[in-house]
Design a protein around this motif. Structure first.
Motif, PDB file in Angstrom:
ATOM      1  N   MET A 114     -38.182 -34.733 -20.208  1.00  0.00           N
ATOM      2  CA  MET A 114     -37.711 -33.383 -19.671  1.00  0.00           C
ATOM      3  C   MET A 114     -37.014 -32.440 -21.095  1.00  0.00           C
ATOM      4  SD  MET A 114     -33.659 -34.798 -17.967  1.00  0.00           S
ATOM      5  CE  MET A 114     -33.073 -35.812 -19.336  1.00  0.00           C
ATOM      6  N   ILE A 115     -37.401 -33.483 -21.989  1.00  0.00           N
ATOM      7  CA  ILE A 115     -37.411 -32.024 -23.430  1.00  0.00           C
ATOM      8  C   ILE A 115     -38.463 -31.281 -22.973  1.00  0.00           C
ATOM      9  CG2 ILE A 115     -37.295 -31.736 -26.052  1.00  0.00           C
ATOM     10  CD1 ILE A 115     -35.883 -34.696 -25.840  1.00  0.00           C
ATOM     11  N   SER A 116     -39.733 -31.743 -22.947  1.00  0.00           N
ATOM     12  CA  SER A 116     -41.128 -31.442 -23.358  1.00  0.00           C
ATOM     13  C   SER A 116     -40.972 -30.053 -21.921  1.00  0.00           C
ATOM     14  CB  SER A 116     -42.473 -32.019 -22.505  1.00  0.00           C
ATOM     15  OG  SER A 116     -42.170 -32.343 -21.531  1.00  0.00           O
ATOM     16  N   PHE A 117     -39.889 -30.363 -20.840  1.00  0.00           N
ATOM     17  CA  PHE A 117     -39.577 -29.331 -19.825  1.00  0.00           C
ATOM     18  C   PHE A 117     -38.985 -28.294 -19.781  1.00  0.00           C
ATOM     19  CE2 PHE A 117     -38.462 -28.225 -15.719  1.00  0.00           C
ATOM     20  CZ  PHE A 117     -39.660 -27.848 -14.679  1.00  0.00           C
ATOM     21  N   LEU A 118     -37.807 -28.464 -19.532  1.00  0.00           N
ATOM     22  CA  LEU A 118     -36.239 -27.575 -19.998  1.00  0.00           C
ATOM     23  C   LEU A 118     -36.444 -27.150 -21.678  1.00  0.00           C
ATOM     24  CD1 LEU A 118     -34.228 -30.861 -17.973  1.00  0.00           C
ATOM     25  CD2 LEU A 118     -35.662 -28.126 -17.511  1.00  0.00           C
ATOM     26  N   ALA A 119     -36.970 -27.634 -22.617  1.00  0.00           N
ATOM     27  CA  ALA A 119     -36.337 -27.575 -24.048  1.00  0.00           C
ATOM     28  C   ALA A 119     -36.795 -25.693 -24.293  1.00  0.00           C
ATOM     29  CB  ALA A 119     -37.489 -28.364 -24.681  1.00  0.00           C
ATOM     30  N   PRO A 120     -37.514 -25.391 -23.587  1.00  0.00           N
ATOM     31  CA  PRO A 120     -37.951 -23.995 -23.712  1.00  0.00           C
ATOM     32  C   PRO A 120     -37.267 -22.975 -23.186  1.00  0.00           C
ATOM     33  CG  PRO A 120     -40.026 -24.972 -23.102  1.00  0.00           C
ATOM     34  CD  PRO A 120     -39.161 -26.018 -22.645  1.00  0.00           C
ATOM     35  N   LEU A 121     -36.153 -23.700 -21.171  1.00  0.00           N
ATOM     36  CA  LEU A 121     -34.770 -22.898 -21.331  1.00  0.00           C
ATOM     37  C   LEU A 121     -33.303 -23.062 -21.360  1.00  0.00           C
ATOM     38  CD1 LEU A 121     -36.347 -24.293 -17.395  1.00  0.00           C
ATOM     39  CD2 LEU A 121     -36.536 -22.067 -18.568  1.00  0.00           C
ATOM     40  N   LEU A 122     -33.503 -24.368 -22.372  1.00  0.00           N
ATOM     41  CA  LEU A 122     -32.385 -24.215 -23.746  1.00  0.00           C
ATOM     42  C   LEU A 122     -31.537 -22.708 -24.135  1.00  0.00           C
ATOM     43  CD1 LEU A 122     -29.829 -26.213 -23.727  1.00  0.00           C
ATOM     44  CD2 LEU A 122     -31.579 -26.735 -25.806  1.00  0.00           C
ATOM     45  N   PRO A 123     -31.925 -22.011 -24.456  1.00  0.00           N
ATOM     46  CA  PRO A 123     -32.052 -20.847 -24.957  1.00  0.00           C
ATOM     47  C   PRO A 123     -31.120 -19.625 -24.320  1.00  0.00           C
ATOM     48  CG  PRO A 123     -33.429 -21.470 -26.491  1.00  0.00           C
ATOM     49  CD  PRO A 123     -33.872 -22.519 -24.651  1.00  0.00           C
ATOM     50  N   VAL A 124     -32.081 -19.583 -23.704  1.00  0.00           N
ATOM     51  CA  VAL A 124     -31.561 -18.989 -21.939  1.00  0.00           C
ATOM     52  C   VAL A 124     -30.436 -19.569 -21.323  1.00  0.00           C
ATOM     53  CG1 VAL A 124     -32.333 -17.781 -19.847  1.00  0.00           C
ATOM     54  CG2 VAL A 124     -34.163 -18.232 -21.713  1.00  0.00           C
ATOM     55  N   ALA A 125     -30.401 -20.725 -21.087  1.00  0.00           N
ATOM     56  CA  ALA A 125     -29.279 -21.146 -20.924  1.00  0.00           C
ATOM     57  C   ALA A 125     -27.902 -21.311 -21.589  1.00  0.00           C
ATOM     58  CB  ALA A 125     -28.946 -23.032 -19.865  1.00  0.00           C
ATOM     59  N   GLN A 126     -28.020 -21.022 -23.090  1.00  0.00           N
ATOM     60  CA  GLN A 126     -26.869 -20.821 -24.074  1.00  0.00           C
ATOM     61  C   GLN A 126     -26.785 -19.920 -23.794  1.00  0.00           C
ATOM     62  OE1 GLN A 126     -28.899 -22.888 -26.646  1.00  0.00           O
ATOM     63  NE2 GLN A 126     -27.710 -24.675 -27.081  1.00  0.00           N
ATOM     64  N   ALA A 127     -27.219 -18.750 -24.070  1.00  0.00           N
ATOM     65  CA  ALA A 127     -27.570 -17.203 -24.022  1.00  0.00           C
ATOM     66  C   ALA A 127     -26.544 -16.829 -23.053  1.00  0.00           C
ATOM     67  CB  ALA A 127     -28.234 -15.828 -23.718  1.00  0.00           C
ATOM     68  N   PHE A 128     -26.497 -17.495 -21.267  1.00  0.00           N
ATOM     69  CA  PHE A 128     -25.972 -16.944 -20.313  1.00  0.00           C
ATOM     70  C   PHE A 128     -24.474 -18.023 -20.031  1.00  0.00           C
ATOM     71  CE2 PHE A 128     -29.631 -14.555 -19.301  1.00  0.00           C
ATOM     72  CZ  PHE A 128     -29.193 -13.413 -18.735  1.00  0.00           C
ATOM     73  N   GLU A 129     -24.576 -18.786 -21.224  1.00  0.00           N
ATOM     74  CA  GLU A 129     -23.372 -19.858 -20.847  1.00  0.00           C
ATOM     75  C   GLU A 129     -23.484 -20.947 -19.903  1.00  0.00           C
ATOM     76  OE1 GLU A 129     -19.582 -17.625 -21.926  1.00  0.00           O
ATOM     77  OE2 GLU A 129     -20.419 -17.091 -23.888  1.00  0.00           O
ATOM     78  N   ILE A 130     -24.478 -20.712 -19.535  1.00  0.00           N
ATOM     79  CA  ILE A 130     -25.007 -21.887 -18.424  1.00  0.00           C
ATOM     80  C   ILE A 130     -24.785 -23.197 -19.103  1.00  0.00           C
ATOM     81  CG2 ILE A 130     -26.630 -23.100 -16.916  1.00  0.00           C
ATOM     82  CD1 ILE A 130     -27.633 -19.862 -17.112  1.00  0.00           C
ATOM     83  N   PRO A 131     -23.622 -24.746 -18.354  1.00  0.00           N
ATOM     84  CA  PRO A 131     -23.553 -25.310 -18.693  1.00  0.00           C
ATOM     85  C   PRO A 131     -25.094 -26.373 -19.145  1.00  0.00           C
ATOM     86  CG  PRO A 131     -22.127 -24.542 -17.288  1.00  0.00           C
ATOM     87  CD  PRO A 131     -23.179 -23.619 -16.422  1.00  0.00           C
ATOM     88  N   VAL A 132     -25.438 -27.463 -19.706  1.00  0.00           N
ATOM     89  CA  VAL A 132     -26.563 -27.913 -19.471  1.00  0.00           C
ATOM     90  C   VAL A 132     -26.291 -29.413 -19.845  1.00  0.00           C
ATOM     91  CG1 VAL A 132     -27.998 -26.340 -20.263  1.00  0.00           C
ATOM     92  CG2 VAL A 132     -26.717 -27.068 -21.637  1.00  0.00           C
ATOM     93  N   LEU A 133     -24.823 -29.741 -19.355  1.00  0.00           N
ATOM     94  CA  LEU A 133     -24.755 -31.119 -19.074  1.00  0.00           C
ATOM     95  C   LEU A 133     -25.155 -32.398 -19.932  1.00  0.00           C
ATOM     96  CD1 LEU A 133     -24.249 -31.678 -15.530  1.00  0.00           C
ATOM     97  CD2 LEU A 133     -22.420 -31.643 -17.466  1.00  0.00           C
ATOM     98  N   ASP A 134     -24.641 -31.408 -21.544  1.00  0.00           N
ATOM     99  CA  ASP A 134     -25.183 -32.080 -22.789  1.00  0.00           C
ATOM    100  C   ASP A 134     -26.928 -32.717 -23.093  1.00  0.00           C
ATOM    101  OD1 ASP A 134     -22.773 -33.254 -23.159  1.00  0.00           O
ATOM    102  OD2 ASP A 134     -22.786 -35.117 -21.530  1.00  0.00           O
ATOM    103  N   PHE A 135     -27.536 -31.624 -22.195  1.00  0.00           N
ATOM    104  CA  PHE A 135     -28.957 -31.685 -22.303  1.00  0.00           C
ATOM    105  C   PHE A 135     -28.632 -30.603 -24.136  1.00  0.00           C
ATOM    106  CE2 PHE A 135     -33.105 -29.524 -22.461  1.00  0.00           C
ATOM    107  CZ  PHE A 135     -33.611 -30.238 -22.415  1.00  0.00           C
ATOM    108  N   ASP A 136     -28.866 -30.090 -24.335  1.00  0.00           N
ATOM    109  CA  ASP A 136     -27.823 -29.668 -25.778  1.00  0.00           C
ATOM    110  C   ASP A 136     -28.066 -30.485 -27.310  1.00  0.00           C
ATOM    111  OD1 ASP A 136     -25.262 -29.567 -24.389  1.00  0.00           O
ATOM    112  OD2 ASP A 136     -25.267 -27.396 -25.686  1.00  0.00           O
ATOM    113  N   LYS A 137     -27.054 -31.364 -26.658  1.00  0.00           N
ATOM    114  CA  LYS A 137     -26.826 -32.622 -27.227  1.00  0.00           C
ATOM    115  C   LYS A 137     -27.684 -33.729 -27.972  1.00  0.00           C
ATOM    116  CE  LYS A 137     -22.066 -32.726 -26.426  1.00  0.00           C
ATOM    117  NZ  LYS A 137     -20.842 -33.630 -26.040  1.00  0.00           N
TER     118      LYS A 137
END
Length: 173
Positions: A114-137
């Protein structure tokens, strides 16, 4: 009856036949059989669901109990055995400040994929305040192996019927 393990939830079900609280708009579900309930105070999904609620018929297990049992399985000498009775209705709530979240309950291989697939999208989700359900943690903690070291012996013993869980010493004395 069934043995059940519920993980990553905030509300443990009650025993069947218990009088429902009609004043509560979100009553607890009723489930029969043996049940091990596992949750964490550091789980964002639990917080969205109104927090952790455990009915009084559950025996609360402490993480330190489970960890000390696991450690004694691997460190006791002289052929010693360690035992722990797991009650029919038991709950373990990780309640330390760096407690795992529901993503930590998955295997390390799944989480790394999941990290290898989704990590590039994490900054975008955080910039738009999209909940990531603890993926960032989880990206920061990467604690699925440590979490599994606590949960695997507990869950496997519980699913074996709740008998006293005994494991022989692994020392080569």
């Amino acid at each position: 009856t069934w043995n059940r393990v519920l993980m990553g939830l905030g509300r443990a079900p009650e025993l069947p036949g218990k009088q429902a609280d009609r004043s509560n708009p979100f009553p607890l579900r009723q489930v029969g059989g043996r049940l091990l309930f596992i949750s964490s105070v550091n789980d964002g999904a639990v917080q969205w669901g109104g927090g952790i609620r455990i009915p009084e018929e559950y025996t609360m297990l402490q993480e330190s109990q489970v960890v000390s049992i696991k450690n004694s399985f691997t460190s006791s000498g002289g052929g010693g055995r360690t035992a722990m009775m797991i009650p029919d209705r038991a709950a373990l709530v990780f309640d330390r400040t760096n407690a795992p979240n529901h993503i930590s309950f998955l295997s390390e291989n799944v989480n790394e994929a999941m990290i290898s697939f989704l990590a590039p999208l994490l900054p975008v989700a955080q910039a738009f305040e999209i909940p990531v359900l603890d993926f960032d943690k989880y990206v920061t903690s990467r604690d699925s192996v440590q979490t599994a070291e606590v949960l695997k012996p507990l869950i496997s013993s519980f699913l074996k019927g709740g008998e006293i869980a005994t494991v022989p010493s692994t020392s080569k004395d």
